[in-house]
Design a protein around this motif. Structure first.
Motif, PDB file in Angstrom:
ATOM      1  N   SER A  29      77.061  28.713  76.939  1.00 37.37           N
ATOM      2  CA  SER A  29      77.404  31.198  76.812  1.00 37.37           C
ATOM      3  C   SER A  29      75.722  31.256  77.361  1.00 37.37           C
ATOM      4  O   SER A  29      75.722  32.189  77.821  1.00 37.37           O
ATOM      5  CB  SER A  29      77.312  31.498  76.255  1.00 37.37           C
ATOM      6  N   GLU A  30      74.755  30.374  77.947  1.00 37.58           N
ATOM      7  CA  GLU A  30      73.333  30.964  78.173  1.00 37.58           C
ATOM      8  C   GLU A  30      72.595  28.977  79.249  1.00 37.58           C
ATOM      9  O   GLU A  30      73.115  28.342  79.189  1.00 37.58           O
ATOM     10  CB  GLU A  30      72.562  31.067  77.179  1.00 37.58           C
ATOM     11  N   ILE A  31      71.964  29.760  80.057  1.00 41.15           N
ATOM     12  CA  ILE A  31      70.762  28.828  80.864  1.00 41.15           C
ATOM     13  C   ILE A  31      70.044  28.253  80.051  1.00 41.15           C
ATOM     14  O   ILE A  31      69.609  26.655  79.992  1.00 41.15           O
ATOM     15  CB  ILE A  31      70.146  28.864  82.295  1.00 41.15           C
ATOM     16  N   GLY A  32      69.353  28.552  79.251  1.00 38.46           N
ATOM     17  CA  GLY A  32      68.571  27.395  78.736  1.00 38.46           C
ATOM     18  C   GLY A  32      69.504  26.551  77.345  1.00 38.46           C
ATOM     19  O   GLY A  32      70.945  26.608  77.710  1.00 38.46           O
ATOM     20  N   GLY A  33      69.013  26.375  76.023  1.00 39.50           N
ATOM     21  CA  GLY A  33      69.397  25.437  75.765  1.00 39.50           C
ATOM     22  C   GLY A  33      69.898  25.548  73.879  1.00 39.50           C
ATOM     23  O   GLY A  33      68.531  26.864  73.707  1.00 39.50           O
ATOM     24  N   ARG A  34      70.397  24.614  73.244  1.00 39.11           N
ATOM     25  CA  ARG A  34      70.783  25.382  71.780  1.00 39.11           C
ATOM     26  C   ARG A  34      70.951  23.931  70.906  1.00 39.11           C
ATOM     27  O   ARG A  34      70.960  23.276  71.726  1.00 39.11           O
ATOM     28  CB  ARG A  34      71.761  26.458  71.561  1.00 39.11           C
ATOM     29  N   TYR A  35      70.493  23.753  69.609  1.00 40.58           N
ATOM     30  CA  TYR A  35      70.804  22.907  68.796  1.00 40.58           C
ATOM     31  C   TYR A  35      71.065  23.655  67.675  1.00 40.58           C
ATOM     32  O   TYR A  35      70.537  23.383  66.502  1.00 40.58           O
ATOM     33  CB  TYR A  35      69.442  21.632  68.303  1.00 40.58           C
ATOM     34  N   CYS A  36      71.944  23.988  68.287  1.00 44.64           N
ATOM     35  CA  CYS A  36      73.048  24.162  66.748  1.00 44.64           C
ATOM     36  C   CYS A  36      72.937  23.487  65.720  1.00 44.64           C
ATOM     37  O   CYS A  36      72.785  22.531  65.669  1.00 44.64           O
ATOM     38  CB  CYS A  36      74.369  25.011  67.231  1.00 44.64           C
ATOM     39  N   GLU A  37      73.794  24.276  64.277  1.00 47.04           N
ATOM     40  CA  GLU A  37      73.764  23.369  62.647  1.00 47.04           C
ATOM     41  C   GLU A  37      74.663  22.658  62.958  1.00 47.04           C
ATOM     42  O   GLU A  37      74.363  21.339  62.189  1.00 47.04           O
ATOM     43  CB  GLU A  37      74.228  24.993  62.035  1.00 47.04           C
ATOM     44  N   GLU A  41      63.750   4.625  57.967  1.00 48.78           N
ATOM     45  CA  GLU A  41      62.985   3.281  58.159  1.00 48.78           C
ATOM     46  C   GLU A  41      62.753   2.905  59.669  1.00 48.78           C
ATOM     47  O   GLU A  41      61.906   2.861  59.998  1.00 48.78           O
ATOM     48  CB  GLU A  41      62.349   2.813  57.503  1.00 48.78           C
ATOM     49  N   SER A  42      63.481   3.659  59.916  1.00 52.18           N
ATOM     50  CA  SER A  42      63.774   3.358  61.835  1.00 52.18           C
ATOM     51  C   SER A  42      63.089   4.168  62.981  1.00 52.18           C
ATOM     52  O   SER A  42      63.289   5.434  62.657  1.00 52.18           O
ATOM     53  CB  SER A  42      65.209   3.488  62.157  1.00 52.18           C
ATOM     54  N   PRO A  43      61.885   3.349  63.808  1.00 51.34           N
ATOM     55  CA  PRO A  43      61.088   4.636  64.354  1.00 51.34           C
ATOM     56  C   PRO A  43      62.294   4.821  66.013  1.00 51.34           C
ATOM     57  O   PRO A  43      63.036   4.290  66.234  1.00 51.34           O
ATOM     58  CB  PRO A  43      60.308   3.665  65.114  1.00 51.34           C
ATOM     59  N   LEU A  44      61.931   6.144  65.817  1.00 49.58           N
ATOM     60  CA  LEU A  44      63.205   6.643  67.330  1.00 49.58           C
ATOM     61  C   LEU A  44      61.996   6.991  68.575  1.00 49.58           C
ATOM     62  O   LEU A  44      60.809   7.397  68.453  1.00 49.58           O
ATOM     63  CB  LEU A  44      63.297   8.374  66.656  1.00 49.58           C
ATOM     64  N   THR A  45      63.454   6.320  69.441  1.00 43.33           N
ATOM     65  CA  THR A  45      63.062   6.780  70.995  1.00 43.33           C
ATOM     66  C   THR A  45      63.734   7.936  71.179  1.00 43.33           C
ATOM     67  O   THR A  45      64.956   7.467  71.216  1.00 43.33           O
ATOM     68  CB  THR A  45      63.283   5.834  71.730  1.00 43.33           C
ATOM     69  N   VAL A  46      63.901   9.509  71.699  1.00 45.90           N
ATOM     70  CA  VAL A  46      64.744  10.366  71.837  1.00 45.90           C
ATOM     71  C   VAL A  46      64.549  11.299  73.007  1.00 45.90           C
ATOM     72  O   VAL A  46      63.990  10.635  73.770  1.00 45.90           O
ATOM     73  CB  VAL A  46      64.103  11.349  71.180  1.00 45.90           C
ATOM     74  N   PHE A  47      66.378  10.928  73.963  1.00 46.83           N
ATOM     75  CA  PHE A  47      66.573  12.092  75.269  1.00 46.83           C
ATOM     76  C   PHE A  47      67.185  13.059  74.716  1.00 46.83           C
ATOM     77  O   PHE A  47      68.501  12.736  74.199  1.00 46.83           O
ATOM     78  CB  PHE A  47      67.106  10.064  76.121  1.00 46.83           C
ATOM     79  N   ILE A  48      66.554  13.809  75.511  1.00 44.57           N
ATOM     80  CA  ILE A  48      67.174  15.447  75.581  1.00 44.57           C
ATOM     81  C   ILE A  48      66.834  15.592  76.783  1.00 44.57           C
ATOM     82  O   ILE A  48      66.394  15.722  77.782  1.00 44.57           O
ATOM     83  CB  ILE A  48      66.667  15.925  74.294  1.00 44.57           C
ATOM     84  N   HIS A  49      67.611  17.015  76.956  1.00 43.20           N
ATOM     85  CA  HIS A  49      68.044  17.445  78.927  1.00 43.20           C
ATOM     86  C   HIS A  49      66.642  18.413  78.605  1.00 43.20           C
ATOM     87  O   HIS A  49      65.946  18.153  79.061  1.00 43.20           O
ATOM     88  CB  HIS A  49      69.173  18.532  78.838  1.00 43.20           C
ATOM     89  N   HIS A  50      67.155  19.462  78.040  1.00 41.65           N
ATOM     90  CA  HIS A  50      65.679  20.837  77.082  1.00 41.65           C
ATOM     91  C   HIS A  50      64.318  20.353  76.529  1.00 41.65           C
ATOM     92  O   HIS A  50      64.592  19.643  75.419  1.00 41.65           O
ATOM     93  CB  HIS A  50      66.062  21.930  76.723  1.00 41.65           C
ATOM     94  N   PRO A  51      63.023  20.176  77.647  1.00 45.14           N
ATOM     95  CA  PRO A  51      61.953  20.337  76.133  1.00 45.14           C
ATOM     96  C   PRO A  51      61.990  20.908  74.981  1.00 45.14           C
ATOM     97  O   PRO A  51      61.984  21.940  74.981  1.00 45.14           O
ATOM     98  CB  PRO A  51      61.107  20.091  77.443  1.00 45.14           C
ATOM     99  N   PRO A  52      61.870  19.996  73.904  1.00 46.12           N
ATOM    100  CA  PRO A  52      61.738  20.883  73.095  1.00 46.12           C
ATOM    101  C   PRO A  52      60.122  21.148  72.054  1.00 46.12           C
ATOM    102  O   PRO A  52      60.206  21.393  70.661  1.00 46.12           O
ATOM    103  CB  PRO A  52      62.031  19.723  71.758  1.00 46.12           C
ATOM    104  N   ASP A  83      65.758  26.947  70.095  1.00 45.65           N
ATOM    105  CA  ASP A  83      65.657  27.353  68.906  1.00 45.65           C
ATOM    106  C   ASP A  83      65.352  25.602  68.404  1.00 45.65           C
ATOM    107  O   ASP A  83      64.878  24.866  68.044  1.00 45.65           O
ATOM    108  CB  ASP A  83      66.821  27.388  68.235  1.00 45.65           C
ATOM    109  N   SER A  84      64.204  25.346  69.187  1.00 46.48           N
ATOM    110  CA  SER A  84      63.444  24.034  69.201  1.00 46.48           C
ATOM    111  C   SER A  84      63.007  23.292  68.236  1.00 46.48           C
ATOM    112  O   SER A  84      62.596  22.553  67.585  1.00 46.48           O
ATOM    113  CB  SER A  84      61.908  24.107  70.310  1.00 46.48           C
ATOM    114  N   GLU A  85      62.453  24.561  66.751  1.00 52.50           N
ATOM    115  CA  GLU A  85      61.588  24.041  66.326  1.00 52.50           C
ATOM    116  C   GLU A  85      62.789  23.788  65.054  1.00 52.50           C
ATOM    117  O   GLU A  85      62.161  22.763  63.784  1.00 52.50           O
ATOM    118  CB  GLU A  85      60.927  25.628  65.487  1.00 52.50           C
ATOM    119  N   VAL A  86      64.282  23.529  65.619  1.00 48.82           N
ATOM    120  CA  VAL A  86      65.787  23.439  64.194  1.00 48.82           C
ATOM    121  C   VAL A  86      65.280  22.578  64.900  1.00 48.82           C
ATOM    122  O   VAL A  86      65.428  21.178  63.554  1.00 48.82           O
ATOM    123  CB  VAL A  86      66.651  23.694  64.874  1.00 48.82           C
TER     124      VAL A  86
END
Length: 298
Positions: A152-160, A175-186, A201-204
């Motif tokens: 519904s919008e140009i930006g991104g969401r990381y909903c509940e 205990e697993s280290p993460l390497t993360v891929f996502i479109h919008h910069p958090p 809602d990048s802080e979520v």
């Protein structure tokens, strides 16, 4: 925490002829190709005078030729310009030429339903979001692929719903280290053009990642169409891809900078027990001016 010496794990990847079907490759060193913001349009059309398909094909040909040992190719969203089914069909055809498996993410220019129709076997979570987790062979590390598309919008969401999936998924490998891929910069990106169309809602998301006991090795994203790298105050590194097709002139305070042609580009990520490195590749068609001499060293 970053134990690559453990028992090697069989990991389901995507095969060449059926990009979303599983195959197995095991190694303690992982090479990942990062491509972002391909913005494909239907065949025969152009975008800002450019042919996005020709740009992507130039990149994929170079990846096949230069990095045939890559373990995975990741495209971090804005796969198409407007979610057109014909553009997804074109993307599927282009990716079929790759000699290594692929993971795809959605950006704000994508359409989830049309994507899923074109790539029905691509991993999704229980809610149908395009997100999943992959073990790194021979280690406790995990690759995390997240969906920030908001219809519904140009930006991104990381909903509940997405956040709940992430919490549950990470609880199974604390205990697993993460390497993360996502479109919008958090994280803060410094480009005025994107101030109102980022991850709203990048802080979520960041709260979940910061709380993960295994830590975050790096976050890779697209969206801003410029190269960028940095580290948060709590030590999480991040890198943005430039955009495979069109890019922005780097006028950070200008809310309406020019789109520029730039060059076809991608990044090579190498993940080992001791190091995560990222090399930007933007010299595919650069003019050679002189051969270099071999440096023998001391």
């Amino acid at each position: 925490m970053m134990n690559f010496a453990g028992t090697r794990r069989a990991v389901a990847y995507l095969s060449r002829n059926q990009p979303m079907a599983p195959s197995i490759k095991e190694t303690a060193r992982m090479k990942i190709i990062h491509i972002t913001d391909t913005h494909l349009v239907p065949a025969g059309q152009t975008l800002h005078t450019l042919d996005p398909a020709a740009r992507l094909k130039r990149v994929l040909d170079d990846v096949n030729q230069t990095h045939p040992d890559a373990d995975l190719v990741v495209l971090t969203g804005d796969l198409t310009q407007d979610g057109n089914p014909a553009a997804y069909a074109l993307l599927k055809s282009l990716l079929s030429e790759l000699s290594m498996p692929v993971r795809l993410l959605l950006g704000n220019h994508d359409a989830r339903d049309n994507f899923r129709a074109a790539f029905p076997d691509h991993p999704v979570d229980r809610h149908g979001f395009i997100q999943s987790m992959m073990p790194v062979p021979g280690s406790d590390d995990r690759l995390l692929f997240l969906d920030s598309n908001s219809a519904s919008e140009i930006g991104g969401r990381y909903c509940e719903a997405r956040a709940a999936w992430l919490r549950e998924t990470l609880a199974a490998c604390p205990e697993s280290p993460l390497t993360v891929f996502i479109h919008h910069p958090p994280v803060a990106h410094g480009m005025a053009h994107f101030d109102n169309i980022g991850l709203h809602d990048s802080e979520v998301l960041m709260q979940i990642l910061r709380a993960h006991p295994g830590g975050v090795r790096h976050i890779f994203f697209g969206h801003i169409h410029i190269p960028m790298t940095g580290t948060t105050r709590d030590g999480i590194g991040f890198t943005a891809g430039r955009g495979c097709t069109h890019q922005f002139r780097q006028e950070f305070r200008n809310p309406a900078p020019d789109w520029i042609a730039g060059v076809p580009n991608y990044a090579v990520i190498t993940l080992t027990p001791e190091l995560l490195s990222c090399h930007g590749v933007d010299t595919i068609d650069a003019q050679a001016i002189a051969p270099a001499n071999v440096c023998a060293g001391p």
